[in-house]
Write an enzyme that holds these catalytic residues in place. Structure first.
Site, PDB file in Angstrom:
ATOM      1  N   GLU A  22       0.860  -1.197   0.000  1.00 12.28           N
ATOM      2  CA  GLU A  22       0.000   0.000   0.000  1.00 12.28           C
ATOM      3  C   GLU A  22       0.886   1.233   0.000  1.00 12.28           C
ATOM      4  O   GLU A  22       1.888   1.285   0.721  1.00 12.28           O
ATOM      5  CB  GLU A  22      -0.884   0.021   1.261  1.00 12.28           C
ATOM      6  CG  GLU A  22      -1.758   1.277   1.328  1.00 12.28           C
ATOM      7  CD  GLU A  22      -2.497   1.421   2.648  1.00 12.28           C
ATOM      8  OE1 GLU A  22      -3.478   0.700   2.851  1.00 12.28           O
ATOM      9  OE2 GLU A  22      -2.057   2.266   3.469  1.00 12.28           O
ATOM     10  N   THR A  53      -4.102   4.681  -1.272  1.00 10.88           N
ATOM     11  CA  THR A  53      -5.169   5.160  -0.390  1.00 10.88           C
ATOM     12  C   THR A  53      -5.877   6.371  -0.987  1.00 10.88           C
ATOM     13  O   THR A  53      -5.360   7.061  -1.872  1.00 10.88           O
ATOM     14  CB  THR A  53      -4.641   5.532   1.014  1.00 10.88           C
ATOM     15  OG1 THR A  53      -3.764   6.634   0.864  1.00 10.88           O
ATOM     16  CG2 THR A  53      -3.924   4.378   1.676  1.00 10.88           C
ATOM     17  N   HIS A  82      -8.207   2.730  -3.627  1.00  7.39           N
ATOM     18  CA  HIS A  82      -9.130   2.796  -2.497  1.00  7.39           C
ATOM     19  C   HIS A  82     -10.210   3.816  -2.876  1.00  7.39           C
ATOM     20  O   HIS A  82      -9.941   4.773  -3.599  1.00  7.39           O
ATOM     21  CB  HIS A  82      -8.431   3.283  -1.226  1.00  7.39           C
ATOM     22  CG  HIS A  82      -7.352   2.363  -0.738  1.00  7.39           C
ATOM     23  ND1 HIS A  82      -6.958   2.304   0.576  1.00  7.39           N
ATOM     24  CD2 HIS A  82      -6.579   1.446  -1.376  1.00  7.39           C
ATOM     25  CE1 HIS A  82      -5.993   1.407   0.718  1.00  7.39           C
ATOM     26  NE2 HIS A  82      -5.736   0.885  -0.461  1.00  7.39           N
ATOM     27  N   GLY A 113     -14.591   4.858   4.888  1.00 12.27           N
ATOM     28  CA  GLY A 113     -13.711   6.002   5.115  1.00 12.27           C
ATOM     29  C   GLY A 113     -13.799   6.468   6.555  1.00 12.27           C
ATOM     30  O   GLY A 113     -14.767   6.170   7.271  1.00 12.27           O
ATOM     31  N   ASP A 114     -12.757   7.151   6.972  1.00 12.72           N
ATOM     32  CA  ASP A 114     -12.759   7.722   8.320  1.00 12.72           C
ATOM     33  C   ASP A 114     -13.586   8.996   8.293  1.00 12.72           C
ATOM     34  O   ASP A 114     -13.348   9.885   7.474  1.00 12.72           O
ATOM     35  CB  ASP A 114     -11.319   8.023   8.763  1.00 12.72           C
ATOM     36  CG  ASP A 114     -10.562   6.733   9.065  1.00 12.72           C
ATOM     37  OD1 ASP A 114     -11.156   5.843   9.695  1.00 12.72           O
ATOM     38  OD2 ASP A 114      -9.391   6.628   8.654  1.00 12.72           O
ATOM     39  N   ALA A 129     -19.866   0.885   3.901  1.00  8.42           N
ATOM     40  CA  ALA A 129     -19.177   0.313   2.737  1.00  8.42           C
ATOM     41  C   ALA A 129     -20.062  -0.703   2.022  1.00  8.42           C
ATOM     42  O   ALA A 129     -20.043  -0.781   0.786  1.00  8.42           O
ATOM     43  CB  ALA A 129     -17.865  -0.333   3.183  1.00  8.42           C
ATOM     44  N   LYS A 171     -21.102  -7.115   3.666  1.00  4.24           N
ATOM     45  CA  LYS A 171     -20.239  -6.619   2.576  1.00  4.24           C
ATOM     46  C   LYS A 171     -19.965  -7.739   1.574  1.00  4.24           C
ATOM     47  O   LYS A 171     -20.002  -7.516   0.369  1.00  4.24           O
ATOM     48  CB  LYS A 171     -18.924  -6.059   3.147  1.00  4.24           C
ATOM     49  CG  LYS A 171     -19.139  -4.804   3.985  1.00  4.24           C
ATOM     50  CD  LYS A 171     -17.869  -3.978   4.135  1.00  4.24           C
ATOM     51  CE  LYS A 171     -17.129  -4.253   5.399  1.00  4.24           C
ATOM     52  NZ  LYS A 171     -16.096  -3.242   5.694  1.00  4.24           N
ATOM     53  N   GLN A 182      -7.158  -4.653   8.461  1.00  2.00           N
ATOM     54  CA  GLN A 182      -6.482  -3.634   9.266  1.00  2.00           C
ATOM     55  C   GLN A 182      -5.207  -4.263   9.845  1.00  2.00           C
ATOM     56  O   GLN A 182      -5.089  -5.486   9.920  1.00  2.00           O
ATOM     57  CB  GLN A 182      -7.442  -3.245  10.407  1.00  2.00           C
ATOM     58  CG  GLN A 182      -7.002  -2.138  11.301  1.00  2.00           C
ATOM     59  CD  GLN A 182      -6.703  -0.876  10.530  1.00  2.00           C
ATOM     60  OE1 GLN A 182      -5.581  -0.694  10.071  1.00  2.00           O
ATOM     61  NE2 GLN A 182      -7.684  -0.007  10.387  1.00  2.00           N
TER      62      GLN A 182
HETATM   63  P1  FAD Z   1     -17.905  -0.123   7.231  1.00  2.00           P
HETATM   64  O1  FAD Z   1     -17.852  -1.490   6.663  1.00  2.00           O
HETATM   65  O2  FAD Z   1     -19.014   0.745   6.767  1.00  2.00           O
HETATM   66  O3  FAD Z   1     -17.962  -0.284   8.817  1.00  2.00           O
HETATM   67  C1  FAD Z   1     -17.807   0.851   9.688  1.00  2.00           C
HETATM   68  C2  FAD Z   1     -18.496   0.574  11.019  1.00  2.00           C
HETATM   69  O4  FAD Z   1     -19.922   0.529  10.823  1.00  2.00           O
HETATM   70  C3  FAD Z   1     -18.149  -0.780  11.640  1.00  2.00           C
HETATM   71  O5  FAD Z   1     -18.158  -0.619  13.034  1.00  2.00           O
HETATM   72  C4  FAD Z   1     -19.276  -1.708  11.212  1.00  2.00           C
HETATM   73  O6  FAD Z   1     -19.474  -2.775  12.128  1.00  2.00           O
HETATM   74  C5  FAD Z   1     -20.456  -0.741  11.192  1.00  2.00           C
HETATM   75  N1  FAD Z   1     -21.458  -1.065  10.156  1.00  2.00           N
HETATM   76  C6  FAD Z   1     -21.226  -1.537   8.912  1.00  2.00           C
HETATM   77  N2  FAD Z   1     -22.371  -1.684   8.240  1.00  2.00           N
HETATM   78  C7  FAD Z   1     -23.366  -1.283   9.084  1.00  2.00           C
HETATM   79  C8  FAD Z   1     -24.776  -1.181   8.983  1.00  2.00           C
HETATM   80  N3  FAD Z   1     -25.410  -1.515   7.863  1.00  2.00           N
HETATM   81  N4  FAD Z   1     -25.460  -0.696  10.039  1.00  2.00           N
HETATM   82  C9  FAD Z   1     -24.835  -0.328  11.182  1.00  2.00           C
HETATM   83  N5  FAD Z   1     -23.494  -0.408  11.345  1.00  2.00           N
HETATM   84  C10 FAD Z   1     -22.772  -0.879  10.302  1.00  2.00           C
HETATM   85  N6  FAD Z   1      -9.846   5.238   5.150  1.00  2.00           N
HETATM   86  C11 FAD Z   1      -9.774   6.247   4.244  1.00  2.00           C
HETATM   87  O7  FAD Z   1     -10.368   7.307   4.495  1.00  2.00           O
HETATM   88  N7  FAD Z   1      -9.072   6.122   3.080  1.00  2.00           N
HETATM   89  C12 FAD Z   1      -8.420   4.972   2.748  1.00  2.00           C
HETATM   90  O8  FAD Z   1      -7.806   4.876   1.687  1.00  2.00           O
HETATM   91  C13 FAD Z   1      -8.464   3.879   3.673  1.00  2.00           C
HETATM   92  N8  FAD Z   1      -7.841   2.705   3.400  1.00  2.00           N
HETATM   93  C14 FAD Z   1      -7.993   1.639   4.248  1.00  2.00           C
HETATM   94  C15 FAD Z   1      -7.412   0.408   3.908  1.00  2.00           C
HETATM   95  C16 FAD Z   1      -7.582  -0.696   4.744  1.00  2.00           C
HETATM   96  C17 FAD Z   1      -6.983  -2.019   4.349  1.00  2.00           C
HETATM   97  C18 FAD Z   1      -8.334  -0.580   5.956  1.00  2.00           C
HETATM   98  C19 FAD Z   1      -8.518  -1.754   6.866  1.00  2.00           C
HETATM   99  C20 FAD Z   1      -8.886   0.653   6.315  1.00  2.00           C
HETATM  100  C21 FAD Z   1      -8.735   1.768   5.465  1.00  2.00           C
HETATM  101  N9  FAD Z   1      -9.289   3.014   5.766  1.00  2.00           N
HETATM  102  C22 FAD Z   1      -9.210   4.054   4.881  1.00  2.00           C
HETATM  103  C23 FAD Z   1      -9.953   3.214   7.047  1.00  2.00           C
HETATM  104  C24 FAD Z   1     -11.446   2.876   7.005  1.00  2.00           C
HETATM  105  O9  FAD Z   1     -12.100   3.772   6.149  1.00  2.00           O
HETATM  106  C25 FAD Z   1     -11.956   2.961   8.434  1.00  2.00           C
HETATM  107  O10 FAD Z   1     -11.509   1.832   9.167  1.00  2.00           O
HETATM  108  C26 FAD Z   1     -13.436   3.200   8.612  1.00  2.00           C
HETATM  109  O11 FAD Z   1     -13.628   3.604   9.958  1.00  2.00           O
HETATM  110  C27 FAD Z   1     -14.300   1.970   8.371  1.00  2.00           C
HETATM  111  O12 FAD Z   1     -14.323   1.620   7.060  1.00  2.00           O
HETATM  112  P2  FAD Z   1     -15.082   0.295   6.582  1.00  2.00           P
HETATM  113  O13 FAD Z   1     -14.993   0.267   5.117  1.00  2.00           O
HETATM  114  O14 FAD Z   1     -14.639  -0.896   7.335  1.00  2.00           O
HETATM  115  O15 FAD Z   1     -16.586   0.683   7.024  1.00  2.00           O
END
Ligand code: FAD
Length: 297
Positions: A22, A53, A82, A113-114, A129, A171, A182
């Site tokens: 990455e 990213t 990403h 995303g964060d 996501a 997902k 992560q």
């Molecule tokens: P989600 O899958 O949406 O999950 C987020 C939270 O919501 C989790 O607690 C999950 O349990 C909960 N959730 C999911 N679906 C639901 C639902 N339907 N109802 C209620 N709760 C739900 N961030 C960036 O901004 N840019 C990047 O390029 C980036 N790259 C990354 C690469 C990797 C390999 C990883 C692991 C993370 C990366 N991140 C990046 C960080 C990531 O965006 C964060 O960890 C973010 O907080 C969660 O993303 P997610 O896609 O897992 O979200």
């Protein structure tokens, strides 16, 4: 490079473990050349893919596309872009995805995303996501290979493992093809999580995110800052033993620790090793060499 004629990442994972890196884009006002030099070094070990990213709401928005385009044009490996839900709306997402396809980018790591500080939700059309994965599948069918994120120690916002794993399953069911995790220094905890997700019906390949141990403050910040990841006892001991070392000695000990951890992950039979390079090629390449991952094809 024409990715469509080459095997996709999940297809490669059916036959062997993948090796990937990455990188992140520099800020808008910074030149791309240093990152291009990093990419040139990473290409030398023939990684299966390099992901870039996406700076949601940050100072490097849009630059991931330049990087992925350059990787695609190099013909050296598959680029994975990403892409997040932060501030993303259907029409703009479609424009960006069409651009990706026109540039030969057909692998996307789909993320929520964060959430930027002070924001309520994503301020986009999708809050999670899984919704964005579903949208991309609906709009594009199988044109894209989609990866999804997972946190082996549970996402920080999820109340329980069971709840988080149920969301991971959503997902997969929405159309994700493989998981990218992560960072996780707790390999035994990872093994328990892997068992749990498999029992929950999550069958897609798992690519493990490897964060090299290179600097004690970075490890502490990355684990405890926002991710809620643990520092297991052997890592805590290693950090304590080398706490007052000069940075170069700590780095050496950290590389040795990381190599051992990578061997433990390989012993679990994971489908891929994804190294967070932090835009520094030398350390990850040294680790790959020490793990026998170079010239493995
Ligand atoms: P989600 O899958 O949406 O999950 C987020 C939270 O919501 C989790 O607690 C999950 O349990 C909960 N959730 C999911 N679906 C639901 C639902 N339907 N109802 C209620 N709760 C739900 N961030 C960036 O901004 N840019 C990047 O390029 C980036 N790259 C990354 C690469 C990797 C390999 C990883 C692991 C993370 C990366 N991140 C990046 C960080 C990531 O965006 C964060 O960890 C973010 O907080 C969660 O993303 P997610 O896609 O897992 O979200």
């Amino acid at each position: 490079m024409n990715n469509e004629k080459k095997p996709t990442i999940p297809e490669i994972m059916k036959h062997r473990m993948t090796l990937s890196f990455e990188v992140f884009p520099p800020k808008q006002d910074k030149p791309l050349d240093p990152l291009m030099e990093v990419l040139d070094k990473l290409y030398t070990v023939e990684p299966d893919f390099i992901s870039c990213t996406y700076g949601a709401g940050g100072t490097n928005v849009g630059r991931h596309m330049e990087i992925c385009k350059s990787i695609a044009e190099s013909g050296k490996t598959i680029p994975i872009s990403h892409f997040t839900c932060i501030g993303s709306h259907r029409e703009d997402i479609k424009k960006q995805m069409d651009t990706c396809l026109s540039l030969g980018i057909n692998h996307i790591l789909v993320l929520r995303g964060d959430i930027p500080e002070g924001w309520e939700g994503t301020r986009g059309d999708f809050q999670h996501a899984s919704e964005l994965i579903g949208f991309l599948r609906e709009e594009y069918g199988d044109k894209f290979v989609l990866s999804m994120a997972a946190a082996p120690e549970k996402h920080i916002e999820a109340a329980t493992f069971a709840e988080d794993i149920a969301h991971l399953k959503m997902k997969q069911d929405s159309g994700a093809d493989f998981i990218t995790t992560q960072l996780c220094y707790d390999v035994q905890g990872f093994e328990r999580w892997l068992d749990k997700i498999r029992k929950a019906g999550i069958y897609i390949p798992v690519d493990v995110g490897i964060m090299p141990v290179l600097n004690k403050n970075s490890v502490i910040k990355m684990c405890l800052g926002t991710n809620g990841c643990s520092i297991p006892q052997p890592l805590a001991e290693m950090i304590s033993k080398h706490y007052n070392d000069d940075p170069e000695d700590f780095r050496k000990a950290g590389i040795e620790y990381t190599v051992k951890m990578v061997y433990e992950y390989m012993a679990l039979g994971v489908q891929g090793l994804h190294f967070y390079s932090l835009n520094k090629a030398d350390a990850v390449l040294e680790i790959c060499k020490d793990c026998g991952l170079i010239y493995r094809k």
